[in-house]
Design a protein around this motif. Structure first.
Motif, short mmCIF file in Angstrom:
data_model
loop_
_atom_site.label_atom_id
_atom_site.label_comp_id
_atom_site.label_asym_id
_atom_site.label_seq_id
_atom_site.Cartn_x
_atom_site.Cartn_y
_atom_site.Cartn_z
N LEU A 1 -35.33 81.40 66.21
CA LEU A 1 -36.19 80.34 66.74
C LEU A 1 -36.75 80.71 68.11
N GLU A 2 -35.92 81.30 68.93
CA GLU A 2 -36.38 81.72 70.26
C GLU A 2 -37.42 82.83 70.15
N PHE A 3 -37.20 83.75 69.24
CA PHE A 3 -38.16 84.83 69.05
C PHE A 3 -39.51 84.28 68.62
N GLU A 4 -39.50 83.38 67.64
CA GLU A 4 -40.77 82.79 67.18
C GLU A 4 -41.47 82.06 68.30
N ALA A 5 -40.73 81.32 69.11
CA ALA A 5 -41.34 80.57 70.20
C ALA A 5 -42.01 81.49 71.21
N GLN A 6 -41.39 82.63 71.50
CA GLN A 6 -41.89 83.53 72.53
C GLN A 6 -42.93 84.53 72.00
N LEU A 7 -43.00 84.71 70.70
CA LEU A 7 -43.97 85.63 70.13
C LEU A 7 -45.38 85.23 70.55
N SER A 8 -46.14 86.17 71.08
CA SER A 8 -47.45 85.85 71.67
C SER A 8 -48.44 86.99 71.42
N PRO A 9 -49.75 86.60 71.30
CA PRO A 9 -50.29 85.23 71.22
C PRO A 9 -50.24 84.72 69.78
N LYS A 10 -50.27 83.41 69.63
CA LYS A 10 -50.28 82.79 68.31
C LYS A 10 -51.41 81.77 68.24
N PRO A 11 -52.01 81.57 67.08
CA PRO A 11 -53.11 80.61 66.97
C PRO A 11 -52.61 79.17 66.82
N GLY A 12 -52.90 78.35 67.82
CA GLY A 12 -52.58 76.93 67.74
C GLY A 12 -51.15 76.56 68.04
N LEU A 13 -50.31 77.55 68.30
CA LEU A 13 -48.88 77.32 68.47
C LEU A 13 -48.43 77.58 69.90
N VAL A 14 -47.35 76.94 70.28
CA VAL A 14 -46.75 77.22 71.60
C VAL A 14 -46.28 78.67 71.64
N ASP A 15 -46.59 79.35 72.73
CA ASP A 15 -46.09 80.70 72.92
C ASP A 15 -45.92 80.96 74.42
N ALA A 16 -45.73 82.21 74.79
CA ALA A 16 -45.50 82.54 76.20
C ALA A 16 -46.77 82.45 77.04
N GLU A 17 -47.92 82.32 76.40
CA GLU A 17 -49.18 82.25 77.12
C GLU A 17 -49.66 80.83 77.38
#
Length: 274
Positions: free
Chosen positions: A16-32
């Motif tokens: 779950l943490e990996f998915e959250a931090q994976l960047s950039p993503k379209p429309g999703l929360v990420d590190a950016e």
């Protein structure tokens, strides 16, 4: 590989943490940025993941304890644990739904991983997903007026349908896309981004359908498919293309959260074999 419930729970939380931090993503929360969301950001997602980590351990422990039982109908053994995990999530996030779908999808996989470990069986993605399908047999019969607009209008069965079918989007789309990208010379991060794009392209995402309707959902699918086709091995042009799509998602208020949950499932199943 034999893993303890604590190890399984940790791998689930890390997915779950990996998915959250994976960047950039379209429309999703990420590190950016927060994508199309106004109610959550990366620190909140990470806080949520840590809050529900003990419940992933509990799911795996329940599975280990139930290893001698046939899997069919065992979903009832972890329903209360799932509700407790949701309550812990809402308490950590002040009521924001950050991981409700992931609690169900990843939680059932933890339960099945615990079962298979205790029985001395393989933890291949196919084996864990197959056991989870049996655990969830019949769960889509419960879909009704409370299932949401995406099911009522479009027939999208969401997380329950995915689990009961044996996680086909994870086993047949995400993991093969990840492996194919790696074989084409992609970096690991780009390979997971391509896997996410393929999920968004091919999965009927209940979140997008309910928020934005069928036309936007189709446009998002087509856009992600074009990007994945253009950059099958990742590279420096992949991230600008995803960032441009993210801006469109923000205008649409489109967040493919279902695909994000499935990516976390893929990362979790992959980590069980490492």
């Amino acid at each position: 590989m034999s893993l303890s419930p604590e190890q399984i729970g940790l791998l689930a939380c890390e997915a779950l943490e990996f998915e959250a931090q994976l960047s950039p993503k379209p429309g999703l929360v990420d590190a950016e940025n927060s994508g199309a969301h106004t109610d959550m950001d990366l620190p909140l997602l990470l806080k949520s993941a840590e809050a529900i980590r003990p419940y992933f351990v509990r799911f795996a422990a329940r599975g280990a304890a139930d290893a001698a039982f046939p899997p069919e109908g065992r979903l009832s053994a972890i329903r209360q644990d799932g509700l407790d995990a949701e309550n812990a999530m809402f308490a950590a996030t002040s009521g924001v739904n950050t991981h409700k779908g992931a609690i169900f999808l990843v939680g059932v996989l933890c339960y099945s991983a615990g079962r298979l470990c205790a029985a001395g069986k393989t933890l291949s993605p196919e084996a864990v997903a197959g056991d989870a399908a049996l655990v969830c047999r019949g769960v889509t019969r419960e879909l009704g007026v409370s299932a949401g607009r995406a099911f009522a209008r479009y027939g999208a069965k969401g997380a329950r349908g995915e689990a009961e079918a044996g996680y086909p989007s994870v086993v047949q789309i995400a993991l093969p896309a990840y492996q194919s990208a790696l074989q084409s010379g992609s970096s690991e991060i780009d390979a997971w981004l391509i896997a996410l794009l393929r999920l968004i392209e091919q999965v009927d995402d209940a979140n997008v359908l309910s928020r934005c309707g069928e036309a936007v959902a189709l446009e998002l699918k087509q856009s992600t498919g074009r990007i994945a086709n253009a950059f099958p091995s990742g590279g420096s042009e992949l991230t600008p293309a995803i960032r441009a799509l993210n801006e469109r998602c923000r205008r649409w208020h489109a967040s493919p959260g279902g695909a994000a949950d499935l990516l976390a499932c893929a990362k979790f199943l992959y980590s069980l074999t490492c």
